[in-house]
Scaffold this motif. Structure first.
Motif, PDB file in Angstrom:
ATOM      1  N   LYS A 153       0.946  -1.019   0.114  1.00  0.00           N
ATOM      2  CA  LYS A 153      -0.077  -0.086   0.124  1.00  0.00           C
ATOM      3  C   LYS A 153       0.860   1.365   0.188  1.00  0.00           C
ATOM      4  N   HIS A 154       2.004   1.339   0.634  1.00  0.00           N
ATOM      5  CA  HIS A 154       2.930   2.427   0.824  1.00  0.00           C
ATOM      6  C   HIS A 154       4.407   1.774   0.604  1.00  0.00           C
ATOM      7  N   VAL A 155       4.777   2.311  -0.373  1.00  0.00           N
ATOM      8  CA  VAL A 155       6.386   2.068  -0.777  1.00  0.00           C
ATOM      9  C   VAL A 155       7.247   3.185  -0.791  1.00  0.00           C
ATOM     10  N   LEU A 156       8.590   3.000  -0.139  1.00  0.00           N
ATOM     11  CA  LEU A 156       9.609   4.039  -0.252  1.00  0.00           C
ATOM     12  C   LEU A 156      10.826   3.162  -0.963  1.00  0.00           C
ATOM     13  N   VAL A 157      11.192   3.831  -1.836  1.00  0.00           N
ATOM     14  CA  VAL A 157      12.682   3.295  -2.481  1.00  0.00           C
ATOM     15  C   VAL A 157      13.977   4.548  -2.110  1.00  0.00           C
ATOM     16  N   VAL A 158      14.638   3.919  -1.786  1.00  0.00           N
ATOM     17  CA  VAL A 158      15.861   4.689  -1.219  1.00  0.00           C
ATOM     18  C   VAL A 158      17.242   4.197  -2.077  1.00  0.00           C
ATOM     19  N   ILE A 159      17.731   5.214  -2.781  1.00  0.00           N
ATOM     20  CA  ILE A 159      19.096   4.838  -3.377  1.00  0.00           C
ATOM     21  C   ILE A 159      20.317   5.970  -3.112  1.00  0.00           C
ATOM     22  N   ASP A 160      20.958   5.053  -2.146  1.00  0.00           N
ATOM     23  CA  ASP A 160      22.203   5.672  -1.725  1.00  0.00           C
ATOM     24  C   ASP A 160      23.358   5.832  -2.581  1.00  0.00           C
ATOM     25  N   GLU A 161      24.069   6.680  -2.442  1.00  0.00           N
ATOM     26  CA  GLU A 161      25.201   6.963  -3.449  1.00  0.00           C
ATOM     27  C   GLU A 161      24.725   6.999  -4.886  1.00  0.00           C
ATOM     28  N   ALA A 162      23.581   7.439  -5.086  1.00  0.00           N
ATOM     29  CA  ALA A 162      22.706   7.163  -6.304  1.00  0.00           C
ATOM     30  C   ALA A 162      23.734   7.213  -7.738  1.00  0.00           C
ATOM     31  N   PRO A 163      24.780   8.324  -7.823  1.00  0.00           N
ATOM     32  CA  PRO A 163      25.232   8.430  -9.060  1.00  0.00           C
ATOM     33  C   PRO A 163      25.916   7.300  -9.381  1.00  0.00           C
ATOM     34  N   GLY A 164      26.394   6.574  -8.526  1.00  0.00           N
ATOM     35  CA  GLY A 164      27.217   5.225  -8.774  1.00  0.00           C
ATOM     36  C   GLY A 164      26.287   4.025  -9.127  1.00  0.00           C
ATOM     37  N   VAL A 165      25.020   4.136  -8.854  1.00  0.00           N
ATOM     38  CA  VAL A 165      24.026   2.881  -9.340  1.00  0.00           C
ATOM     39  C   VAL A 165      24.103   2.883 -10.620  1.00  0.00           C
ATOM     40  N   ARG A 166      24.135   1.496 -11.175  1.00  0.00           N
ATOM     41  CA  ARG A 166      24.094   1.262 -12.557  1.00  0.00           C
ATOM     42  C   ARG A 166      22.490   1.646 -13.192  1.00  0.00           C
ATOM     43  N   ARG A 167      22.447   2.128 -14.272  1.00  0.00           N
ATOM     44  CA  ARG A 167      21.194   2.530 -14.878  1.00  0.00           C
ATOM     45  C   ARG A 167      20.189   1.168 -14.914  1.00  0.00           C
ATOM     46  N   GLU A 168      20.413   0.059 -14.982  1.00  0.00           N
ATOM     47  CA  GLU A 168      19.455  -0.958 -14.992  1.00  0.00           C
ATOM     48  C   GLU A 168      19.040  -1.249 -13.604  1.00  0.00           C
ATOM     49  N   VAL A 169      19.780  -1.067 -12.676  1.00  0.00           N
ATOM     50  CA  VAL A 169      19.433  -1.006 -11.026  1.00  0.00           C
ATOM     51  C   VAL A 169      18.575   0.147 -10.875  1.00  0.00           C
ATOM     52  N   TYR A 170      18.805   1.217 -11.442  1.00  0.00           N
ATOM     53  CA  TYR A 170      17.796   2.405 -11.293  1.00  0.00           C
ATOM     54  C   TYR A 170      16.370   2.277 -11.802  1.00  0.00           C
TER      55      TYR A 170
END
Length: 477
Positions: A153-170
């Protein structure tokens, strides 16, 4: 954004967690952090926490030492306990970062602040579960991460150190935003003017909150406790980096100001590539592969350093710097490192004093490649000279999986190099003397690593890391 929420009352929440408090905390989660967890946040951290609840998408380009991982942990816990029921899914560029950075903070906050106040939950290394379908979870960014199945019902996605995350993961993480009351927080140093994090920070769909070092209490005079000040970036660090990097440098703009740097189109190696190479080294995800080889950049002037860099096919294993040594002493040190460390191949800068080092190593029976950076490249149609060819090989090695340590002079050398094209269309690297003018010193560490990577790399290793014909030919030994 107002969302219908089940206002369940935890048994003995700190300072009372009845329905009235929960209604108030949903409107101001920063108050929950202060009252339920006794957390002191500075003003921009509070803004981030509120934005996560009131906006679907929040992007936070941040400087160093401003508490970005800490506020991500606080936001994760606030969302988990106030949006009922919910799922909080977190990720980062590497599994080590997921486990040891963000989830280290989440676990510490839960165990120290919430568990004693009877907030329910079963905590493990990267999971905090309230009920079977109500939990926070850290996900590894490894091979083809799949984010399906985490709807609630409620979802939060947190991407830490976001610039280094691969595009497919994002993209996988973004798939969780398709239904329900879904929110996303991306936070990290703004290292490069491209990619999903850069796009988010320029989009009207995202609420962007910058957290630069100069915005924090140690610089603004914001009234916070001395304990909080001690945990935030200190003015002396900023002063040091201004002198070391220069206030117009990409590193200063990103790590201090929290701005995306104005990367020149002639920059050979981007800061983002170097940061990812450092993260790979710090994560220790890959053991050394292939034979160990060494590059020796011999000091040309009194202020220069002689640098010995030892590297395997996939990572830098050791860097040593010396000053004021004679050719015989440098040759002796190189021979000793070869013996002690099991080095299979050595490349030495053959210009000036380096010629004497090469001669002495050969007298000692040590196999050595004498490299003249100004000589012809192996691929003459593509590169103006051997130095351009070596640095381009190093560029592709870093970009495609090589790992380097967090070594200040090396990182600065790598990101400082500029290139252009000759009238014949050949890639040419700016000269060592030109780099000296901008750096205030010679790029000894960068040249040493380029030498190490120029010799002894197996064909399979070369194919793995270096793309493009002629980008990384091997020197004969």
């Amino acid at each position: 954004m107002t969302t219908e929420t089940t206002l369940e009352c935890f048994d003995a929440g700190r300072k009372g967690s009845g329905p009235e408090n929960l209604k108030r905390w949903l409107k101001d989660p920063a108050s929950w952090a202060a009252e339920a967890m006794d957390l002191e946040l500075w003003s921009r951290q509070k803004e981030v926490l509120r934005s996560v609840f009131s906006n679907r998408r929040t992007a936070v380009p941040a400087g160093h030492g401003v508490g970005k991982t800490f506020v991500s942990a606080a936001a994760s816990l606030a969302f988990l306990y106030l949006r009922q029921p919910s799922k909080v899914i977190t990720t980062a560029p590497t599994w080590t970062q997921v486990r040891q950075l963000l989830w280290s903070e989440i676990n510490a906050l839960y165990k120290d602040r919430l568990a004693p106040a009877d907030y329910p939950g079963s905590a493990s290394q990267t999971r905090l579960q309230i009920q079977d379908d109500w939990f926070a979870l850290g996900i590894s960014p490894a091979d083809r991460v799949r984010f399906q199945g985490f709807h609630q019902k409620h979802v939060l996605v947190v991407i830490d150190e976001a610039p280094g995350v691969r595009r497919e993961v994002y993209q996988g993480a973004d798939s969780l935003m398709s239904a329900g009351d879904a929110h996303m927080l991306m936070i990290g140093n703004p290292t490069e003017r491209q990619g999903h994090f850069y796009d988010a920070c320029r989009s009207d769909a995202w609420n962007v909150l910058r957290m630069g070092c100069l915005d924090s209490p140690n610089f603004t005079g914001e009234a916070v406790s001395e304990e909080l000040k001690s945990r935030l970036v200190a003015p002396v660090w900023v002063e040091e980096k201004a002198r070391e990097w220069g206030e117009d440098s990409p590193e200063y703009m990103s790590k201090v100001m929290g701005y995306f740097p104005q990367i020149s189109s002639d920059q050979l190696i981007s800061l983002e590539w170097v940061e990812r190479a450092v993260e790979r080294h710090e994560a220790g995800a890959a053991e050394a592969e292939g034979a160990l080889r060494m590059g020796v950049d011999v000091a040309r002037y009194g202020s220069d350093a002689t640098v010995y860099t030892l590297a395997s096919e996939n990572r830098v294993e050791r860097i040593e710097e010396e000053r004021g040594r004679s050719a015989m002493e440098i040759a002796g040190r190189a021979a000793r490192l070869k013996s002690d460390m099991g080095v299979q191949r050595i490349a030495v800068d053959d210009i000036g004093v380096g010629g004497g080092v090469v001669d002495r190593l050969r007298e000692l029976g040590v196999p050595v490649a004498a490299v003249n950076a100004g000589s012809s490249a192996l691929d003459k149609s593509r590169f103006l000279n051997k130095r351009a060819e070596m640095w381009w090989t190093m560029r592709e090695w870093i970009r495609n999986g090589g790992a380097v340590p967090r070594h200040g002079r090396l990182m600065e050398d790598l990101t400082a190099a500029r290139y252009a094209y000759s009238s014949k269309g050949q890639i040419k690297l700016e000269s060592k003397d030109e780099m000296r003018k901008r750096l205030g010193r010679s790029p000894d560490c960068g040249d040493s690593l380029a030498l190490a990577l120029s010799v002894g790399l197996s064909p399979s290793g070369l194919a793995r890391f270096v793309s493009g014909g002629g980008g990384g030919r091997l020197l004969p030994v």
